[in-house]
Design a protein around this motif. Structure first.
Motif, PDB file in Angstrom:
ATOM      1  N   TYR A   1       0.621  -1.159   0.073  1.00  0.00           N
ATOM      2  CA  TYR A   1       0.011  -0.152   0.122  1.00  0.00           C
ATOM      3  C   TYR A   1       0.849   1.176  -0.063  1.00  0.00           C
ATOM      4  CZ  TYR A   1      -3.512   3.327   1.336  1.00  0.00           C
ATOM      5  OH  TYR A   1      -4.485   4.444   1.165  1.00  0.00           O
ATOM      6  N   GLN A   2       1.788   1.435   0.957  1.00  0.00           N
ATOM      7  CA  GLN A   2       2.668   2.310   0.890  1.00  0.00           C
ATOM      8  C   GLN A   2       3.583   2.779  -0.372  1.00  0.00           C
ATOM      9  OE1 GLN A   2       5.500   1.579   4.121  1.00  0.00           O
ATOM     10  NE2 GLN A   2       3.674   2.077   5.863  1.00  0.00           N
ATOM     11  N   SER A   3       3.871   1.651  -1.155  1.00  0.00           N
ATOM     12  CA  SER A   3       4.527   1.684  -2.388  1.00  0.00           C
ATOM     13  C   SER A   3       3.772   2.175  -3.516  1.00  0.00           C
ATOM     14  CB  SER A   3       5.198   0.485  -2.851  1.00  0.00           C
ATOM     15  OG  SER A   3       4.146  -0.505  -3.180  1.00  0.00           O
ATOM     16  N   THR A   4       2.287   2.281  -3.188  1.00  0.00           N
ATOM     17  CA  THR A   4       1.538   2.598  -4.512  1.00  0.00           C
ATOM     18  C   THR A   4       0.423   3.847  -4.077  1.00  0.00           C
ATOM     19  OG1 THR A   4      -0.231   0.935  -3.793  1.00  0.00           O
ATOM     20  CG2 THR A   4       1.546   0.346  -5.427  1.00  0.00           C
ATOM     21  N   HIS A   5       0.563   4.094  -2.800  1.00  0.00           N
ATOM     22  CA  HIS A   5      -0.144   5.388  -2.462  1.00  0.00           C
ATOM     23  C   HIS A   5       0.761   6.478  -1.843  1.00  0.00           C
ATOM     24  CE1 HIS A   5      -3.067   2.124  -2.977  1.00  0.00           C
ATOM     25  NE2 HIS A   5      -4.016   3.025  -3.019  1.00  0.00           N
ATOM     26  N   ASP A   6       0.018   7.653  -1.972  1.00  0.00           N
ATOM     27  CA  ASP A   6       0.630   8.940  -1.380  1.00  0.00           C
ATOM     28  C   ASP A   6       0.489   8.840   0.152  1.00  0.00           C
ATOM     29  OD1 ASP A   6       1.748  11.688  -1.778  1.00  0.00           O
ATOM     30  OD2 ASP A   6       0.279  12.026  -0.321  1.00  0.00           O
ATOM     31  N   PRO A   7       1.598   8.939   0.908  1.00  0.00           N
ATOM     32  CA  PRO A   7       1.706   9.114   2.322  1.00  0.00           C
ATOM     33  C   PRO A   7       0.717   9.920   2.892  1.00  0.00           C
ATOM     34  CG  PRO A   7       3.624   9.424   1.713  1.00  0.00           C
ATOM     35  CD  PRO A   7       3.002   9.107   0.675  1.00  0.00           C
ATOM     36  N   LEU A   8       0.713  11.218   2.435  1.00  0.00           N
ATOM     37  CA  LEU A   8      -0.171  12.260   3.108  1.00  0.00           C
ATOM     38  C   LEU A   8      -1.450  12.390   2.924  1.00  0.00           C
ATOM     39  CD1 LEU A   8      -0.036  14.978   4.409  1.00  0.00           C
ATOM     40  CD2 LEU A   8       0.491  15.991   2.386  1.00  0.00           C
ATOM     41  N   THR A   9      -2.083  12.008   1.392  1.00  0.00           N
ATOM     42  CA  THR A   9      -3.491  11.846   1.154  1.00  0.00           C
ATOM     43  C   THR A   9      -3.950  10.726   0.923  1.00  0.00           C
ATOM     44  OG1 THR A   9      -2.862  11.760  -1.126  1.00  0.00           O
ATOM     45  CG2 THR A   9      -2.935  14.129  -0.241  1.00  0.00           C
ATOM     46  N   GLY A  10      -3.222   9.515   0.733  1.00  0.00           N
ATOM     47  CA  GLY A  10      -3.686   8.176   0.578  1.00  0.00           C
ATOM     48  C   GLY A  10      -4.142   7.658  -0.698  1.00  0.00           C
TER      49      GLY A  10
END
Length: 194
Positions: free
Chosen positions: A164-173
């Motif tokens: 999930y972290q590798s495919t999504h922005d950490p701030l906005t999700g």
């Protein structure tokens, strides 16, 4: 080094039934005592591990299961192992994998390892890394199977979180560029096929 002997003492009687002497025979049981002590040490180790350790018939009827195994399956303590049928505690996909791949490979090669799952009493699927060993009788025929299973649900959760972290922005999700390009390449491959 201690020597253990099992003694049998028999009174010898005269014609009137009075004991006149005693006869004694002895049998060396040192090997049996040492084997019992070693077995007790191994059981202590098996009961202390957090992995599920069990042995079962070829049909899945449990002969032995350690406490960790009982906890992993959500069973009450002091349950009669003979009442436990291991296939009852596996989801259909895991039963199929064990039936078609795991058990035949263990019988053929002596050992099999892979990822399967159990279902505990609450209905929760628990992913496990499992090893199955085939134990043969002196005739060469498989007498029973044993298994060691380790709960890998934490490891699975970490993998999902990393993906999930590798495919999504950490701030906005929101999905990021990596996920966009992954989906785009998949769509292009599908479009070329069509």
């Amino acid at each position: 080094s201690l020597y253990y002997e099992q003694k049998t003492i028999t009174p010898l009687k005269d014609d009137r039934g009075r004991i006149i002497q005693y006869g004694s025979t002895g049998r060396d049981i040192t090997g049996k005592i040492r084997a019992d002590e070693e077995r007790a040490r191994l059981v202590t180790i098996l009961e202390a591990t957090t992995d599920r350790v069990a042995s079962a018939t070829l049909q899945g009827r449990v002969r032995y299961m350690n406490r960790a195994g009982e906890r992993m399956l959500g069973l009450a303590e002091k349950i009669d192992p003979a009442k436990i049928n291991l296939p009852d505690f596996a989801p259909e996909w895991a039963r199929t994998r064990l039936r078609d791949e795991g058990i035949p490979a263990a019988i053929r090669n002596g050992v099999w390892s892979g990822e399967t799952a159990f279902i505990d009493r609450s209905g929760r699927e628990l992913p496990v890394s499992q090893v199955i060993l085939a134990h043969r009788a002196p005739t060469g025929e498989v007498e029973y199977l044993s298994t060691i299973a380790r709960d890998i649900s934490d490891r699975r959760a970490q993998i999902v979180a990393l993906e999930y972290q590798s495919t999504h922005d950490p701030l906005t999700g929101l999905p990021n560029r990596a996920l966009f390009f992954d989906r785009l390449s998949y769509a292009l491959v599908s479009a070329r096929r069509e």
